[in-house]
Design a protein around this motif. Sequence first.
Motif, PDB file in Angstrom:
ATOM      1  N   THR A 134      44.049  43.347  42.995  1.00 10.80           N
ATOM      2  CA  THR A 134      44.507  41.968  42.843  1.00 10.80           C
ATOM      3  C   THR A 134      43.706  41.223  41.788  1.00 10.80           C
ATOM      4  O   THR A 134      44.261  40.502  40.949  1.00 10.80           O
ATOM      5  CB  THR A 134      44.425  41.234  44.194  1.00 10.80           C
ATOM      6  OG1 THR A 134      45.190  41.964  45.160  1.00 10.80           O
ATOM      7  CG2 THR A 134      44.966  39.822  44.085  1.00 10.80           C
ATOM      8  N   ALA A 135      42.404  41.402  41.815  1.00 16.46           N
ATOM      9  CA  ALA A 135      41.544  40.740  40.828  1.00 16.46           C
ATOM     10  C   ALA A 135      41.888  41.221  39.412  1.00 16.46           C
ATOM     11  O   ALA A 135      41.934  40.425  38.469  1.00 16.46           O
ATOM     12  CB  ALA A 135      40.075  40.996  41.143  1.00 16.46           C
ATOM     13  N   ILE A 184      34.915  41.526  37.865  1.00 20.07           N
ATOM     14  CA  ILE A 184      35.625  41.952  39.071  1.00 20.07           C
ATOM     15  C   ILE A 184      34.657  42.034  40.250  1.00 20.07           C
ATOM     16  O   ILE A 184      34.981  41.644  41.377  1.00 20.07           O
ATOM     17  CB  ILE A 184      36.313  43.318  38.852  1.00 20.07           C
ATOM     18  CG1 ILE A 184      37.345  43.240  37.703  1.00 20.07           C
ATOM     19  CG2 ILE A 184      37.005  43.814  40.127  1.00 20.07           C
ATOM     20  CD1 ILE A 184      38.503  42.298  37.938  1.00 20.07           C
ATOM     21  N   ILE A 192      34.120  38.546  41.525  1.00 21.15           N
ATOM     22  CA  ILE A 192      35.290  38.037  42.229  1.00 21.15           C
ATOM     23  C   ILE A 192      35.413  38.670  43.618  1.00 21.15           C
ATOM     24  O   ILE A 192      35.748  38.004  44.594  1.00 21.15           O
ATOM     25  CB  ILE A 192      36.573  38.313  41.414  1.00 21.15           C
ATOM     26  CG1 ILE A 192      36.554  37.473  40.122  1.00 21.15           C
ATOM     27  CG2 ILE A 192      37.822  38.037  42.229  1.00 21.15           C
ATOM     28  CD1 ILE A 192      37.542  37.944  39.062  1.00 21.15           C
ATOM     29  N   THR A 193      35.162  39.970  43.675  1.00 23.50           N
ATOM     30  CA  THR A 193      35.376  40.683  44.930  1.00 23.50           C
ATOM     31  C   THR A 193      34.136  40.705  45.817  1.00 23.50           C
ATOM     32  O   THR A 193      34.195  41.175  46.950  1.00 23.50           O
ATOM     33  CB  THR A 193      35.822  42.129  44.666  1.00 23.50           C
ATOM     34  OG1 THR A 193      34.871  42.753  43.792  1.00 23.50           O
ATOM     35  CG2 THR A 193      37.170  42.163  43.986  1.00 23.50           C
ATOM     36  N   GLU A 206      45.118  39.466  38.453  1.00 23.50           N
ATOM     37  CA  GLU A 206      45.052  38.006  38.280  1.00 23.50           C
ATOM     38  C   GLU A 206      44.068  37.567  37.211  1.00 23.50           C
ATOM     39  O   GLU A 206      44.087  36.404  36.807  1.00 23.50           O
ATOM     40  CB  GLU A 206      44.709  37.347  39.613  1.00 23.50           C
ATOM     41  CG  GLU A 206      45.855  37.513  40.627  1.00 23.50           C
ATOM     42  CD  GLU A 206      45.543  36.900  41.988  1.00 23.50           C
ATOM     43  OE1 GLU A 206      46.456  36.915  42.832  1.00 23.50           O
ATOM     44  OE2 GLU A 206      44.403  36.433  42.171  1.00 23.50           O
ATOM     45  N   HIS A 207      43.217  38.458  36.787  1.00 22.87           N
ATOM     46  CA  HIS A 207      42.237  38.120  35.758  1.00 22.87           C
ATOM     47  C   HIS A 207      42.367  39.100  34.611  1.00 22.87           C
ATOM     48  O   HIS A 207      41.606  40.051  34.508  1.00 22.87           O
ATOM     49  CB  HIS A 207      40.834  38.124  36.348  1.00 22.87           C
ATOM     50  CG  HIS A 207      40.682  37.135  37.454  1.00 22.87           C
ATOM     51  ND1 HIS A 207      40.217  35.853  37.276  1.00 22.87           N
ATOM     52  CD2 HIS A 207      41.006  37.206  38.773  1.00 22.87           C
ATOM     53  CE1 HIS A 207      40.241  35.205  38.422  1.00 22.87           C
ATOM     54  NE2 HIS A 207      40.706  35.991  39.349  1.00 22.87           N
TER      55      HIS A 207
END
Lengths: 171, 171
Positions: free
Chosen positions: B15-16, B28, B31-32, B19-20
């Motif tokens: 998903t990251a 990443i 984000i995660t 979306e990025h």
Amino acid sequence: MISMSLDRLDLAILTALHEHPRAGVLEISRITQVARATVQARLQRLESTGVVTGYGPDIDLEAAGQHVSAFVTLEIAQGALDQLAPELEAMPTILEAYATTGSADVLCKVAASSHADLQETLIALNRSPSVVRTTSVVVLGTVVAPRVLPLLERSAEQRDARAPAYRTRST
Amino acid sequence: MISMSLDRLDLAILTALHEHPRAGVLEISRITQVARATVQARLQRLESTGVVTGYGPDIDLEAAGQHVSAFVTLEIAQGALDQLAPELEAMPTILEAYATTGSADVLCKVAASSHADLQETLIALNRSPSVVRTTSVVVLGTVVAPRVLPLLERSAEQRDARAPAYRTRST
DNA sequence: GCTCATGCTGATCATTATGACCAGTCCAAT
DNA sequence: ATTGGACTGGTCATAATGATCAGCATGAGC
């Protein structure tokens, strides 16, 4: 909807991005034989015009355990398309859906983890007040794997760019 | 075909990435909320098992000038599938094609720059010795845009990972 | 409970890339 | 001939990368 025309350098950049996963801008400039700032400018334009919408990741659903794939057509109640769209969006097994000409109104591409899972999707679709009738075909195998670059190559091949490597028959 | 099960961290990473666009491994991991080496190991596994097959670029064909889209079904001569596949591969307007159950044998997704261009594809298909009959429907609009993450989310949501942020109800 | 393989961590190293920007040159359209 | 925009090679400060590692934690299997 204004669309942009791609030239041979656009194509070379898109191809390099596709063939060299996670390559950075400097590497793409090396592969395509143009300046780094040119690649940046071209990518910026491809993104801002909506041609490039993102960068994956590209996922093989079968490798991820979704072994069943199908195409489902829906005949829907008159004027029910607006109602149906959020219903379809809410079903994770609906990968994509299009309103079409022909005897059915909507064509859906569906994936599922099993035939039972697929059947649950079909049942859910039939249960929708918007859906009058469904038909489905199960995918037995892939004949041509998904691709878009050959189509873009076809239209770009006549369009030179100003960079030296991309002028008429210069290389 | 062995397939792997994705867990919640796999999904968060996918998903990251989605979306990025063009985010690097360190971003990443931020984000995660896992270590960078963990992201590297997870990506390596997703790639080596074939779940992640590449990193785009994702292209909007309409923005690139291909304004017409259609689904075409083919009834083919008995045993002609092996012969047909390279023919379809050689047509740039064929985006993807599948052998299916049902009254037709093959379903193709097609894009073209115009209705005339689409017609040329149909004519070429009808000219093929492998093809007995074609039917086609033209796409009028997109009801659900292509997506795969919701389906993967559904199957991954029960599967914790060992990283602290991904244990049962820990966050 | 114990053992152990594996997942995850934070860190290191040498190298390289990035985004943003720039002045100058070139080229194609007018 | 003129000019706007595409392309170039370059700079700057900052940050990331791939590869690797030792140690710790965890969960599965016994």
